[in-house]
Motif scaffolding. Sequence first.
Motif, PDB file in Angstrom:
ATOM      1  N   CYS A 199     -26.657   5.335 -23.849  1.00 17.03           N
ATOM      2  CA  CYS A 199     -25.625   5.147 -25.044  1.00 17.03           C
ATOM      3  C   CYS A 199     -24.138   5.994 -25.433  1.00 17.03           C
ATOM      4  CB  CYS A 199     -26.118   4.997 -25.924  1.00 17.03           C
ATOM      5  SG  CYS A 199     -24.468   3.164 -27.189  1.00 17.03           S
ATOM      6  N   SER A 200     -22.669   6.032 -25.324  1.00 20.31           N
ATOM      7  CA  SER A 200     -22.519   6.708 -26.721  1.00 20.31           C
ATOM      8  C   SER A 200     -22.452   6.585 -28.614  1.00 20.31           C
ATOM      9  CB  SER A 200     -20.952   6.218 -26.417  1.00 20.31           C
ATOM     10  OG  SER A 200     -20.059   5.286 -26.972  1.00 20.31           O
TER      11      SER A 200
ATOM     12  N   THR B 263     -17.136   5.593 -20.867  1.00 24.29           N
ATOM     13  CA  THR B 263     -17.190   4.983 -22.211  1.00 24.29           C
ATOM     14  C   THR B 263     -16.415   3.268 -22.551  1.00 24.29           C
ATOM     15  OG1 THR B 263     -17.075   6.576 -23.264  1.00 24.29           O
ATOM     16  CG2 THR B 263     -16.937   5.379 -24.931  1.00 24.29           C
ATOM     17  N   ASN B 264     -15.560   2.880 -21.918  1.00 26.20           N
ATOM     18  CA  ASN B 264     -14.727   1.943 -22.109  1.00 26.20           C
ATOM     19  C   ASN B 264     -14.468   1.236 -20.686  1.00 26.20           C
ATOM     20  OD1 ASN B 264     -14.023   3.847 -24.977  1.00 26.20           O
ATOM     21  ND2 ASN B 264     -14.519   1.621 -25.557  1.00 26.20           N
ATOM     22  N   ALA B 265     -14.284  -0.067 -20.439  1.00 23.39           N
ATOM     23  CA  ALA B 265     -13.927  -0.679 -19.364  1.00 23.39           C
ATOM     24  C   ALA B 265     -13.396  -1.943 -20.031  1.00 23.39           C
ATOM     25  CB  ALA B 265     -14.632  -0.938 -18.649  1.00 23.39           C
ATOM     26  N   TYR B 266     -12.161  -2.211 -19.098  1.00 21.11           N
ATOM     27  CA  TYR B 266     -11.450  -3.508 -20.084  1.00 21.11           C
ATOM     28  C   TYR B 266     -12.056  -4.190 -18.664  1.00 21.11           C
ATOM     29  CZ  TYR B 266      -7.028  -6.802 -20.108  1.00 21.11           C
ATOM     30  OH  TYR B 266      -7.007  -8.205 -20.837  1.00 21.11           O
ATOM     31  N   LEU B 267     -12.784  -5.497 -19.493  1.00 25.08           N
ATOM     32  CA  LEU B 267     -13.047  -6.179 -17.877  1.00 25.08           C
ATOM     33  C   LEU B 267     -12.792  -7.844 -18.285  1.00 25.08           C
ATOM     34  CD1 LEU B 267     -16.532  -5.437 -19.393  1.00 25.08           C
ATOM     35  CD2 LEU B 267     -15.701  -4.445 -16.904  1.00 25.08           C
TER      36      LEU B 267
ATOM     37  N   ALA C 152     -23.460   6.181 -31.749  1.00 26.73           N
ATOM     38  CA  ALA C 152     -24.678   5.919 -32.071  1.00 26.73           C
ATOM     39  C   ALA C 152     -25.401   5.300 -30.894  1.00 26.73           C
ATOM     40  CB  ALA C 152     -24.843   5.107 -33.057  1.00 26.73           C
ATOM     41  N   PRO C 153     -26.931   4.681 -31.047  1.00 28.03           N
ATOM     42  CA  PRO C 153     -28.153   3.938 -30.143  1.00 28.03           C
ATOM     43  C   PRO C 153     -28.036   2.844 -30.531  1.00 28.03           C
ATOM     44  CG  PRO C 153     -29.333   5.092 -31.667  1.00 28.03           C
ATOM     45  CD  PRO C 153     -27.852   5.890 -31.904  1.00 28.03           C
ATOM     46  N   SER C 154     -27.843   1.848 -29.653  1.00 30.29           N
ATOM     47  CA  SER C 154     -28.065   0.252 -29.549  1.00 30.29           C
ATOM     48  C   SER C 154     -29.598   0.451 -29.654  1.00 30.29           C
ATOM     49  CB  SER C 154     -27.062   0.217 -28.593  1.00 30.29           C
ATOM     50  OG  SER C 154     -27.632   0.544 -27.478  1.00 30.29           O
ATOM     51  N   SER C 155     -29.659  -1.290 -29.118  1.00 32.62           N
ATOM     52  CA  SER C 155     -30.646  -2.057 -29.646  1.00 32.62           C
ATOM     53  C   SER C 155     -31.513  -1.508 -27.861  1.00 32.62           C
ATOM     54  CB  SER C 155     -31.354  -3.380 -29.584  1.00 32.62           C
ATOM     55  OG  SER C 155     -30.788  -4.445 -29.213  1.00 32.62           O
ATOM     56  N   THR C 156     -30.539  -1.156 -27.137  1.00 31.55           N
ATOM     57  CA  THR C 156     -30.737  -1.525 -25.206  1.00 31.55           C
ATOM     58  C   THR C 156     -30.443   0.751 -24.863  1.00 31.55           C
ATOM     59  OG1 THR C 156     -29.017  -2.563 -24.170  1.00 31.55           O
ATOM     60  CG2 THR C 156     -30.297  -4.122 -25.762  1.00 31.55           C
ATOM     61  N   ARG C 157     -29.812   0.706 -25.678  1.00 31.83           N
ATOM     62  CA  ARG C 157     -29.709   2.498 -24.764  1.00 31.83           C
ATOM     63  C   ARG C 157     -29.873   3.274 -25.580  1.00 31.83           C
ATOM     64  NH1 ARG C 157     -26.747   2.195 -19.622  1.00 31.83           N
ATOM     65  NH2 ARG C 157     -25.897  -0.346 -19.958  1.00 31.83           N
ATOM     66  N   ASN C 158     -30.324   4.471 -25.355  1.00 34.44           N
ATOM     67  CA  ASN C 158     -30.634   5.589 -26.383  1.00 34.44           C
ATOM     68  C   ASN C 158     -29.430   6.778 -26.550  1.00 34.44           C
ATOM     69  OD1 ASN C 158     -33.080   7.087 -28.290  1.00 34.44           O
ATOM     70  ND2 ASN C 158     -32.235   8.463 -26.770  1.00 34.44           N
TER      71      ASN C 158
END
Length: 418
Positions: A33-34, A303-307, A36-42
């Motif tokens: 993760c970039s 880090t970022n993408a346009y989907l 802060a951590p998320s609930s699914t990524r450290n």
Amino acid sequence: MARNAPALAGAGAPTARRAKLLGPLEVVFLGTCSSAPSSTRNQQAVALRAAGATWLFDCGEATQKQMMASGWRTSAVARIFISHMHGDHIFGLPGMLCNVGTSWPQGGHHVTIVGPLGLRQWVRVALAVSFSSLGEGNTYSVHELVGLEADAARGAFDNGFLRAASGPLHPCERDGLDIAPDSSGVWHIPPLASDPPMRVRAAELSHRVPTVGFAALEDERPGGVDAASLLPILAAEGVPASAIGALKRGEPLSLPSGRVLTAAEFVRPSTRRKLVVLGDLSAASDAMCELASDCDLLVHEATNAYLERDRERQPTASAESVEAAATLKGHSTPQMAGRLARRVRARNLALTHFSAMYSGAVDEASLLVMAEIESLARQECKLAGTAVFAARDLMSLTVAVDGRVTVDAGPDGDEPAA
């Protein structure tokens, strides 16, 4: 040399440990993760295991916990390489050092840390003000990479603290080195006598703060002998198979018939694996690109993408505007990662450091999003046979002796498509 300081390997004189050929290399993504951590990524951390030694590249918050979840031993950590001084890459470091120390109650273990200016001071203060220790007889040292061009642009963040004399060493600290780059802009990290047969190099990246990427280069592995072609020739001339040793050493082999065999005819070229782990970046220096050329594995942020989903959510945005915004913040998109992989001819590209908006879960919707991110990078690679995959926490991979990479997607996940 200070007491308990690690022994540096002599230049050009491999120790018995360094002469040993490496088997498969193992890599695990401990955090993807970039910020802060998320609930699914450290937070960010990548671990490399070679010949029983474990090296960490960055050490975000809770890296020690992620190592336990991966089944890797924190007690095996011998080297920690820090790309830059942002918190999501270093906040797990003091705890990791204490964990490693308690894993060696008998003492005698040393951890060598490498990173930009300010790292030595930060580790020393973090351990001192928290009354922390690595335990009796366990030590650490910090080698700082001096001479980064970005050091001159630290601005308001440097009030003299980074360069100020900071008093005595921490009780568990041993003197570290200040390492300058060579004329091409590459830092050569001094090897230790206990290292596996790999050398580490660093080069500068473009980010908001001084940042480097690291390349782990295997010592050259002698090429194998084409025994199927060679042995019948030796048998026909009555020459024992043990004569192959001369060709392996690069020496010509004269046969009774007068024919002279050369290593070029029957010995394959030497090989070496190269793994490159980049810190946060919007661009890589020419020195970094040269260092990463023809690597077996390139770990690059996205880090970022346009989907597709963003076309409705952000109708005024575009892939170009997202890339411009990412670049402004010192980060990359999947397409930027793919273009760099193409430039350096990477055989495998692992994407990491995702925004928290991209879940690392294994439900269908999350996997489809990550598959689209992989596809965006793959479209830019344009290299036949290059594998692209989006890393997930605890995903592991193996780099075989021939450089081929196999991926284990981690708990409850399917292997990503190449």
